[in-house]
Design a protein around this motif. Structure first.
Motif, PDB file in Angstrom:
ATOM      1  N   GLY A  16       0.813  -1.150  -0.185  1.00 13.97           N
ATOM      2  CA  GLY A  16       0.159  -0.127   0.167  1.00 13.97           C
ATOM      3  C   GLY A  16       0.788   1.191  -0.148  1.00 13.97           C
ATOM      4  O   GLY A  16       1.925   1.076  -0.411  1.00 13.97           O
ATOM      5  N   THR A  17       0.433   2.353   0.513  1.00 12.53           N
ATOM      6  CA  THR A  17       1.215   3.564   0.564  1.00 12.53           C
ATOM      7  C   THR A  17       0.720   4.016   1.911  1.00 12.53           C
ATOM      8  O   THR A  17      -0.221   3.704   2.660  1.00 12.53           O
ATOM      9  CB  THR A  17       0.674   4.603  -0.487  1.00 12.53           C
ATOM     10  N   ASP A  18       1.636   5.067   2.335  1.00 11.94           N
ATOM     11  CA  ASP A  18       1.629   5.690   3.468  1.00 11.94           C
ATOM     12  C   ASP A  18       2.425   7.096   3.552  1.00 11.94           C
ATOM     13  O   ASP A  18       2.884   7.284   2.526  1.00 11.94           O
ATOM     14  CB  ASP A  18       2.129   5.038   4.871  1.00 11.94           C
ATOM     15  N   HIS A  19       2.229   7.778   4.396  1.00 11.45           N
ATOM     16  CA  HIS A  19       2.931   9.021   4.423  1.00 11.45           C
ATOM     17  C   HIS A  19       4.190   8.810   5.529  1.00 11.45           C
ATOM     18  O   HIS A  19       3.987   8.121   6.553  1.00 11.45           O
ATOM     19  CB  HIS A  19       2.312  10.306   4.847  1.00 11.45           C
ATOM     20  N   ASP A  35       2.157   9.290   0.146  1.00 13.88           N
ATOM     21  CA  ASP A  35       2.021   8.309  -0.835  1.00 13.88           C
ATOM     22  C   ASP A  35       3.218   7.406  -0.967  1.00 13.88           C
ATOM     23  O   ASP A  35       3.483   7.057  -2.295  1.00 13.88           O
ATOM     24  CB  ASP A  35       1.517   8.825  -2.382  1.00 13.88           C
ATOM     25  N   VAL A  36       3.917   7.178  -0.047  1.00  9.76           N
ATOM     26  CA  VAL A  36       5.177   6.327  -0.118  1.00  9.76           C
ATOM     27  C   VAL A  36       5.091   4.818  -0.062  1.00  9.76           C
ATOM     28  O   VAL A  36       4.248   4.513   0.640  1.00  9.76           O
ATOM     29  CB  VAL A  36       6.307   6.625   0.995  1.00  9.76           C
ATOM     30  N   PRO A  37       5.409   4.190  -1.211  1.00 10.07           N
ATOM     31  CA  PRO A  37       5.137   2.806  -1.194  1.00 10.07           C
ATOM     32  C   PRO A  37       5.572   2.091  -0.008  1.00 10.07           C
ATOM     33  O   PRO A  37       6.632   2.297   0.697  1.00 10.07           O
ATOM     34  CB  PRO A  37       6.035   2.256  -2.571  1.00 10.07           C
ATOM     35  N   SER A  38       4.720   1.191   0.784  1.00  7.47           N
ATOM     36  CA  SER A  38       4.679   0.640   1.900  1.00  7.47           C
ATOM     37  C   SER A  38       4.316  -0.875   1.809  1.00  7.47           C
ATOM     38  O   SER A  38       3.553  -1.241   1.393  1.00  7.47           O
ATOM     39  CB  SER A  38       4.308   1.471   3.009  1.00  7.47           C
ATOM     40  N   MET A  46       2.341  -3.287  11.871  1.00  2.47           N
ATOM     41  CA  MET A  46       3.548  -2.265  11.317  1.00  2.47           C
ATOM     42  C   MET A  46       3.267  -1.844  10.000  1.00  2.47           C
ATOM     43  O   MET A  46       2.851  -2.674   9.017  1.00  2.47           O
ATOM     44  CB  MET A  46       4.759  -3.116  11.435  1.00  2.47           C
ATOM     45  N   ILE A  47       3.660  -0.766   9.626  1.00  6.02           N
ATOM     46  CA  ILE A  47       3.714  -0.233   8.027  1.00  6.02           C
ATOM     47  C   ILE A  47       4.998   0.352   7.955  1.00  6.02           C
ATOM     48  O   ILE A  47       5.395   1.304   8.888  1.00  6.02           O
ATOM     49  CB  ILE A  47       2.606   1.021   7.949  1.00  6.02           C
ATOM     50  N   THR A  76       6.019  10.640  -5.653  1.00  4.10           N
ATOM     51  CA  THR A  76       6.167  10.626  -6.981  1.00  4.10           C
ATOM     52  C   THR A  76       6.867  12.105  -7.380  1.00  4.10           C
ATOM     53  O   THR A  76       7.795  12.071  -8.174  1.00  4.10           O
ATOM     54  CB  THR A  76       4.889  10.515  -7.574  1.00  4.10           C
ATOM     55  N   ASN A  77       6.400  13.048  -6.741  1.00  2.00           N
ATOM     56  CA  ASN A  77       7.093  14.438  -7.203  1.00  2.00           C
ATOM     57  C   ASN A  77       8.635  14.665  -6.527  1.00  2.00           C
ATOM     58  O   ASN A  77       9.419  15.007  -7.190  1.00  2.00           O
ATOM     59  CB  ASN A  77       6.206  15.472  -6.291  1.00  2.00           C
TER      60      ASN A  77
END
Length: 94
Positions: A16-19, A35-38, A46-47, A76-77
Protein backbone atom coordinates in the motif's frame (compact mmCIF):
# COMPACT_ATOMS: atom_id res chain seq x y z
CA UNK A 1 8.63 -18.07 -1.43
CA UNK A 2 6.07 -15.54 -0.26
CA UNK A 3 6.99 -12.28 1.39
CA UNK A 4 6.88 -11.98 5.14
CA UNK A 5 6.61 -9.08 7.54
CA UNK A 6 10.10 -7.92 8.47
CA UNK A 7 8.93 -7.40 12.07
CA UNK A 8 6.82 -10.44 12.99
CA UNK A 9 7.40 -12.75 9.98
CA UNK A 10 3.66 -13.00 9.28
CA UNK A 11 2.49 -13.74 5.74
CA UNK A 12 -0.57 -11.55 6.31
CA UNK A 13 0.85 -8.49 4.53
CA UNK A 14 -0.25 -6.26 1.68
CA UNK A 15 1.36 -3.51 -0.34
CA UNK A 16 0.00 0.00 0.00
CA UNK A 17 1.09 3.58 0.60
CA UNK A 18 1.65 5.69 3.68
CA UNK A 19 3.09 9.06 4.59
CA UNK A 20 6.44 9.42 6.31
CA UNK A 21 8.42 12.24 7.88
CA UNK A 22 12.02 12.54 6.73
CA UNK A 23 14.86 14.65 8.03
CA UNK A 24 16.76 16.35 5.22
CA UNK A 25 20.44 15.38 4.85
CA UNK A 26 21.60 18.82 6.02
CA UNK A 27 19.54 18.47 9.20
CA UNK A 28 17.78 21.81 8.78
CA UNK A 29 14.23 20.46 8.80
CA UNK A 30 11.99 17.49 8.20
CA UNK A 31 9.46 17.07 5.41
CA UNK A 32 6.33 14.99 5.05
CA UNK A 33 6.38 12.63 2.07
CA UNK A 34 2.95 11.29 1.11
CA UNK A 35 1.98 8.20 -0.89
CA UNK A 36 5.21 6.33 -0.15
CA UNK A 37 5.08 2.66 -1.24
CA UNK A 38 4.83 0.64 1.96
CA UNK A 39 4.31 -2.83 3.35
CA UNK A 40 1.37 -3.21 5.71
CA UNK A 41 1.26 -6.09 8.18
CA UNK A 42 -2.26 -6.96 9.30
CA UNK A 43 -1.02 -9.02 12.26
CA UNK A 44 1.44 -6.72 14.06
CA UNK A 45 0.04 -3.51 12.48
CA UNK A 46 3.48 -2.32 11.31
CA UNK A 47 3.63 -0.14 8.23
CA UNK A 48 7.13 0.13 6.84
CA UNK A 49 9.24 0.76 3.75
CA UNK A 50 11.78 -1.65 2.31
CA UNK A 51 15.48 -1.04 2.84
CA UNK A 52 15.89 -0.52 -0.91
CA UNK A 53 13.20 2.18 -0.98
CA UNK A 54 14.70 3.90 2.07
CA UNK A 55 18.04 4.03 0.27
CA UNK A 56 16.39 5.46 -2.87
CA UNK A 57 14.73 8.22 -0.84
CA UNK A 58 17.95 9.00 1.02
CA UNK A 59 19.92 9.16 -2.23
CA UNK A 60 17.33 11.38 -3.90
CA UNK A 61 17.29 13.82 -0.99
CA UNK A 62 21.08 13.92 -1.05
CA UNK A 63 21.22 14.58 -4.81
CA UNK A 64 18.55 17.28 -5.27
CA UNK A 65 18.21 20.90 -4.24
CA UNK A 66 16.08 20.38 -1.12
CA UNK A 67 15.49 24.12 -0.78
CA UNK A 68 12.98 23.75 -3.64
CA UNK A 69 10.86 21.31 -1.64
CA UNK A 70 8.18 22.66 0.66
CA UNK A 71 7.22 21.16 4.01
CA UNK A 72 5.25 18.41 2.22
CA UNK A 73 5.62 16.56 -1.08
CA UNK A 74 4.47 13.33 -2.65
CA UNK A 75 6.79 10.40 -3.24
CA UNK A 76 6.26 10.72 -7.01
CA UNK A 77 7.08 14.44 -6.96
CA UNK A 78 10.16 13.87 -4.81
CA UNK A 79 11.55 11.19 -7.09
CA UNK A 80 10.88 13.39 -10.17
CA UNK A 81 13.02 16.27 -8.87
CA UNK A 82 16.05 16.96 -11.07
CA UNK A 83 19.31 15.70 -9.60
CA UNK A 84 22.36 17.89 -9.18
CA UNK A 85 24.60 14.80 -9.49
CA UNK A 86 24.04 11.57 -11.41
CA UNK A 87 24.55 9.37 -8.37
CA UNK A 88 25.59 9.48 -4.73
CA UNK A 89 29.37 9.38 -5.02
CA UNK A 90 29.66 9.26 -1.22
CA UNK A 91 27.81 5.95 -0.87
CA UNK A 92 30.46 3.24 -0.69
CA UNK A 93 28.09 0.37 0.15
CA UNK A 94 27.71 -0.83 -3.44
Amino acid sequence: MSEQCEWCESNNITKGTDHVYWELPDGTRAIKISDVPSTICHDCQMIYQSDLLIREIEDQLFLINTKEIGPETSFTNLMAQPRLLKRNYFDFTS
